[in-house]
Design a protein around this motif. Structure first.
Motif, PDB file in Angstrom:
ATOM      1  N   PRO A  59       0.996  -1.227  -0.139  1.00  0.00           N
ATOM      2  CA  PRO A  59       0.136  -0.164  -0.106  1.00  0.00           C
ATOM      3  C   PRO A  59       0.873   1.301  -0.188  1.00  0.00           C
ATOM      4  CG  PRO A  59      -0.877  -1.487   1.379  1.00  0.00           C
ATOM      5  CD  PRO A  59       0.397  -2.123   0.979  1.00  0.00           C
ATOM      6  N   ASN A  60       0.419   2.277  -0.832  1.00  0.00           N
ATOM      7  CA  ASN A  60       1.234   3.240  -1.016  1.00  0.00           C
ATOM      8  C   ASN A  60       0.513   4.604  -1.575  1.00  0.00           C
ATOM      9  OD1 ASN A  60       2.103   3.670  -4.219  1.00  0.00           O
ATOM     10  ND2 ASN A  60       1.953   1.655  -3.449  1.00  0.00           N
ATOM     11  N   CYS A  61       1.040   5.691  -1.482  1.00  0.00           N
ATOM     12  CA  CYS A  61       0.527   6.954  -2.000  1.00  0.00           C
ATOM     13  C   CYS A  61       1.377   7.901  -2.313  1.00  0.00           C
ATOM     14  CB  CYS A  61      -0.741   7.535  -1.304  1.00  0.00           C
ATOM     15  SG  CYS A  61      -0.272   8.310   0.208  1.00  0.00           S
ATOM     16  N   LEU A  62       1.007   8.916  -3.151  1.00  0.00           N
ATOM     17  CA  LEU A  62       2.067  10.058  -3.184  1.00  0.00           C
ATOM     18  C   LEU A  62       1.207  11.348  -2.968  1.00  0.00           C
ATOM     19  CD1 LEU A  62       4.299  11.215  -4.991  1.00  0.00           C
ATOM     20  CD2 LEU A  62       3.180  11.050  -6.960  1.00  0.00           C
ATOM     21  N   VAL A  63       1.942  12.135  -2.187  1.00  0.00           N
ATOM     22  CA  VAL A  63       1.828  13.537  -1.705  1.00  0.00           C
ATOM     23  C   VAL A  63       2.619  14.232  -2.465  1.00  0.00           C
ATOM     24  CG1 VAL A  63       1.747  15.218  -0.087  1.00  0.00           C
ATOM     25  CG2 VAL A  63       1.288  12.886   0.663  1.00  0.00           C
ATOM     26  N   LEU A  64       1.817  15.236  -3.602  1.00  0.00           N
ATOM     27  CA  LEU A  64       2.540  15.422  -4.439  1.00  0.00           C
ATOM     28  C   LEU A  64       2.186  17.437  -4.810  1.00  0.00           C
ATOM     29  CD1 LEU A  64       4.232  15.637  -7.479  1.00  0.00           C
ATOM     30  CD2 LEU A  64       2.034  14.905  -8.609  1.00  0.00           C
ATOM     31  N   ASP A  65       3.387  17.971  -4.723  1.00  0.00           N
ATOM     32  CA  ASP A  65       3.244  19.551  -4.967  1.00  0.00           C
ATOM     33  C   ASP A  65       2.800  19.705  -6.335  1.00  0.00           C
ATOM     34  OD1 ASP A  65       3.377  22.097  -4.637  1.00  0.00           O
ATOM     35  OD2 ASP A  65       5.299  22.365  -4.474  1.00  0.00           O
ATOM     36  N   VAL A  66       2.146  20.625  -6.514  1.00  0.00           N
ATOM     37  CA  VAL A  66       1.598  20.771  -8.024  1.00  0.00           C
ATOM     38  C   VAL A  66       2.661  21.596  -9.051  1.00  0.00           C
ATOM     39  CG1 VAL A  66       0.031  22.099  -9.480  1.00  0.00           C
ATOM     40  CG2 VAL A  66      -0.790  21.077  -7.364  1.00  0.00           C
ATOM     41  N   ARG A  67       3.205  22.361  -8.265  1.00  0.00           N
ATOM     42  CA  ARG A  67       4.404  23.408  -8.775  1.00  0.00           C
ATOM     43  C   ARG A  67       5.753  22.856  -8.401  1.00  0.00           C
ATOM     44  NH1 ARG A  67       1.883  27.882 -11.041  1.00  0.00           N
ATOM     45  NH2 ARG A  67      -0.134  28.295 -10.143  1.00  0.00           N
ATOM     46  N   GLY A  94       0.709  25.420  -2.640  1.00  0.00           N
ATOM     47  CA  GLY A  94       0.574  27.012  -2.068  1.00  0.00           C
ATOM     48  C   GLY A  94      -0.148  27.814  -2.868  1.00  0.00           C
ATOM     49  N   TYR A  95      -0.250  27.541  -4.255  1.00  0.00           N
ATOM     50  CA  TYR A  95      -1.016  28.590  -5.239  1.00  0.00           C
ATOM     51  C   TYR A  95      -1.928  27.897  -6.331  1.00  0.00           C
ATOM     52  CZ  TYR A  95       3.747  30.190  -4.292  1.00  0.00           C
ATOM     53  OH  TYR A  95       4.918  30.702  -3.594  1.00  0.00           O
ATOM     54  N   GLY A  96      -2.833  26.903  -5.565  1.00  0.00           N
ATOM     55  CA  GLY A  96      -3.746  26.188  -6.207  1.00  0.00           C
ATOM     56  C   GLY A  96      -4.924  27.183  -6.689  1.00  0.00           C
ATOM     57  N   ASP A  97      -5.527  27.049  -7.975  1.00  0.00           N
ATOM     58  CA  ASP A  97      -6.592  27.889  -8.044  1.00  0.00           C
ATOM     59  C   ASP A  97      -7.678  26.748  -8.517  1.00  0.00           C
ATOM     60  OD1 ASP A  97      -6.100  26.720 -10.722  1.00  0.00           O
ATOM     61  OD2 ASP A  97      -4.821  28.594 -10.979  1.00  0.00           O
ATOM     62  N   VAL A  98      -8.971  27.062  -8.637  1.00  0.00           N
ATOM     63  CA  VAL A  98     -10.040  25.988  -9.066  1.00  0.00           C
ATOM     64  C   VAL A  98      -9.914  25.459 -10.139  1.00  0.00           C
ATOM     65  CG1 VAL A  98     -12.649  26.072  -9.633  1.00  0.00           C
ATOM     66  CG2 VAL A  98     -11.706  27.524  -7.914  1.00  0.00           C
ATOM     67  N   PRO A  99      -9.320  25.787 -11.439  1.00  0.00           N
ATOM     68  CA  PRO A  99      -9.074  25.001 -12.619  1.00  0.00           C
ATOM     69  C   PRO A  99      -8.181  23.934 -12.496  1.00  0.00           C
ATOM     70  CG  PRO A  99      -9.278  27.355 -13.384  1.00  0.00           C
ATOM     71  CD  PRO A  99      -9.353  27.256 -11.663  1.00  0.00           C
ATOM     72  N   MET A 100      -7.273  24.278 -11.777  1.00  0.00           N
ATOM     73  CA  MET A 100      -6.034  23.412 -11.476  1.00  0.00           C
ATOM     74  C   MET A 100      -6.452  22.356 -10.534  1.00  0.00           C
ATOM     75  SD  MET A 100      -2.450  24.217  -9.702  1.00  0.00           S
ATOM     76  CE  MET A 100      -2.035  25.740 -10.799  1.00  0.00           C
ATOM     77  N   SER A 101      -7.239  22.552  -9.464  1.00  0.00           N
ATOM     78  CA  SER A 101      -7.705  21.556  -8.835  1.00  0.00           C
ATOM     79  C   SER A 101      -8.929  20.757  -9.450  1.00  0.00           C
ATOM     80  CB  SER A 101      -8.601  22.070  -7.294  1.00  0.00           C
ATOM     81  OG  SER A 101      -9.452  22.918  -7.845  1.00  0.00           O
ATOM     82  N   VAL A 102      -9.666  21.114 -10.431  1.00  0.00           N
ATOM     83  CA  VAL A 102     -10.585  20.356 -11.128  1.00  0.00           C
ATOM     84  C   VAL A 102     -10.002  19.286 -11.993  1.00  0.00           C
ATOM     85  CG1 VAL A 102     -12.389  20.612 -13.149  1.00  0.00           C
ATOM     86  CG2 VAL A 102     -12.547  22.108 -10.995  1.00  0.00           C
ATOM     87  N   LYS A 106     -10.238  15.374 -11.860  1.00  0.00           N
ATOM     88  CA  LYS A 106     -10.737  14.756 -12.765  1.00  0.00           C
ATOM     89  C   LYS A 106      -9.791  13.565 -13.576  1.00  0.00           C
ATOM     90  CE  LYS A 106     -13.969  17.966 -15.051  1.00  0.00           C
ATOM     91  NZ  LYS A 106     -14.326  18.793 -16.404  1.00  0.00           N
ATOM     92  N   ALA A 107      -8.623  13.842 -13.232  1.00  0.00           N
ATOM     93  CA  ALA A 107      -7.531  12.958 -13.631  1.00  0.00           C
ATOM     94  C   ALA A 107      -7.469  11.789 -12.413  1.00  0.00           C
ATOM     95  CB  ALA A 107      -6.185  13.606 -13.850  1.00  0.00           C
ATOM     96  N   GLY A 108      -8.111  12.048 -11.581  1.00  0.00           N
ATOM     97  CA  GLY A 108      -8.062  10.838 -10.487  1.00  0.00           C
ATOM     98  C   GLY A 108      -7.509  10.953  -9.145  1.00  0.00           C
ATOM     99  N   ALA A 109      -7.157  12.262  -8.999  1.00  0.00           N
ATOM    100  CA  ALA A 109      -6.643  12.695  -7.505  1.00  0.00           C
ATOM    101  C   ALA A 109      -7.530  12.575  -6.351  1.00  0.00           C
ATOM    102  CB  ALA A 109      -6.110  13.969  -7.606  1.00  0.00           C
ATOM    103  N   VAL A 110      -7.115  11.871  -5.397  1.00  0.00           N
ATOM    104  CA  VAL A 110      -7.996  11.439  -4.214  1.00  0.00           C
ATOM    105  C   VAL A 110      -8.202  12.924  -3.369  1.00  0.00           C
ATOM    106  CG1 VAL A 110      -7.439   9.139  -4.096  1.00  0.00           C
ATOM    107  CG2 VAL A 110      -6.022  10.985  -2.729  1.00  0.00           C
ATOM    108  N   GLU A 111      -7.301  13.851  -3.351  1.00  0.00           N
ATOM    109  CA  GLU A 111      -7.549  15.129  -2.502  1.00  0.00           C
ATOM    110  C   GLU A 111      -6.596  16.224  -3.289  1.00  0.00           C
ATOM    111  OE1 GLU A 111      -9.421  17.267  -0.826  1.00  0.00           O
ATOM    112  OE2 GLU A 111      -9.567  15.433   0.614  1.00  0.00           O
ATOM    113  N   PHE A 112      -7.052  17.565  -2.951  1.00  0.00           N
ATOM    114  CA  PHE A 112      -6.318  18.672  -3.453  1.00  0.00           C
ATOM    115  C   PHE A 112      -6.313  19.868  -2.159  1.00  0.00           C
ATOM    116  CE2 PHE A 112      -5.304  22.639  -5.395  1.00  0.00           C
ATOM    117  CZ  PHE A 112      -4.544  22.072  -6.771  1.00  0.00           C
TER     118      PHE A 112
END
Length: 214
Positions: A59-67, A94-102, A106-112
């Motif tokens: 079991p594993n997961c990835l905590v990933l920074d967008v930028r 630290g710089y998320g916006d709505v289009p980026m989170s959407v 949509k691509a399968g992320a479990v949380e933003f």
């Protein structure tokens, strides 16, 4: 951070949380928090560095920074979806916006999660991701076992199996394959034995999982 982790249920210590973030302070704080919560933590400062780490089968997961420098988080997400399909992704930014989170969801992320996030929020997201990863790994193991059993069948046994799971009677199977009904029954028995099933319903269920209708 330790006080928050102490009240959480025990977790399998072989489970791994991968963190990709170019901010060393974020990596250090998450490494402590994840370790206190009972998971292993592996830190990476770039997507390229993370991709050099071989896939794991726990079991594993990835905590990933967008930028990120070079390959960014969303681009890495696309790579992971193909190469490591059992790995859920939790985005942090630290710089998320709505289009980026959407786009990420949509691509399968479990949380933003937007920085600064609470310890409980990230721990809860990781727990959910681990449960999803474990389920995906169990399904993959089950499917591999079924494929291995199916590979043990002879060509004729596969032909018989494909017909009987469609509801074709032994007599009709014999006529279609040009063999005797007694031979069909013998092949049917071998199919049940090699596929490790005790009922016709189980065999039909396995055939559906293997998509033998194709």
């Amino acid at each position: 951070m330790k006080s928050l982790a102490k009240g959480l249920p025990a977790r399998p210590n072989e489970a791994i949380v991968f963190v990709v973030d170019d901010d060393v302070s974020v990596r250090e704080s998450l490494e402590l928090l994840i370790g206190d919560a009972g998971w292993q933590a592996e830190m990476f400062e770039s997507a390229q560095e993370f991709l050099s780490r071989p896939r794991v089968f726990v079991p594993n997961c990835l905590v990933l920074d967008v930028r990120l420098p070079g390959l960014n988080g969303l681009e890495l997400q696309r790579r992971v979806a193909v190469e490591r399909p059992d790995m859920p992704i939790i985005f942090i930014t630290g710089y998320g916006d709505v289009p980026m989170s959407v786009q990420a969801m949509k691509a399968g992320a479990v949380e933003f999660l937007t920085k600064p996030f609470s310890d409980n929020d990230i721990l809860s997201a990781i727990q959910g991701a681990m449960e999803r990863s474990g389920a995906a790994l169990r399904l993959e193991a089950e499917m591999n076992a079924l494929r291995n059993r199916y590979a043990l069948l002879s060509r004729r046994e596969r032909e018989v199996m494909r017909l009987i799971v469609r509801g074709v009677l032994n007599k009709q199977v014999a006529h279609e394959l040009g063999i005797s009904e007694i031979t069909v029954k013998a092949h049917r028995g071998q199919v049940m034995r090699k596929m490790s099933v005790t009922s016709f319903a189980e065999l039909v269920n396995i055939a559906a999982k293997l998509d033998l209708s194709r």
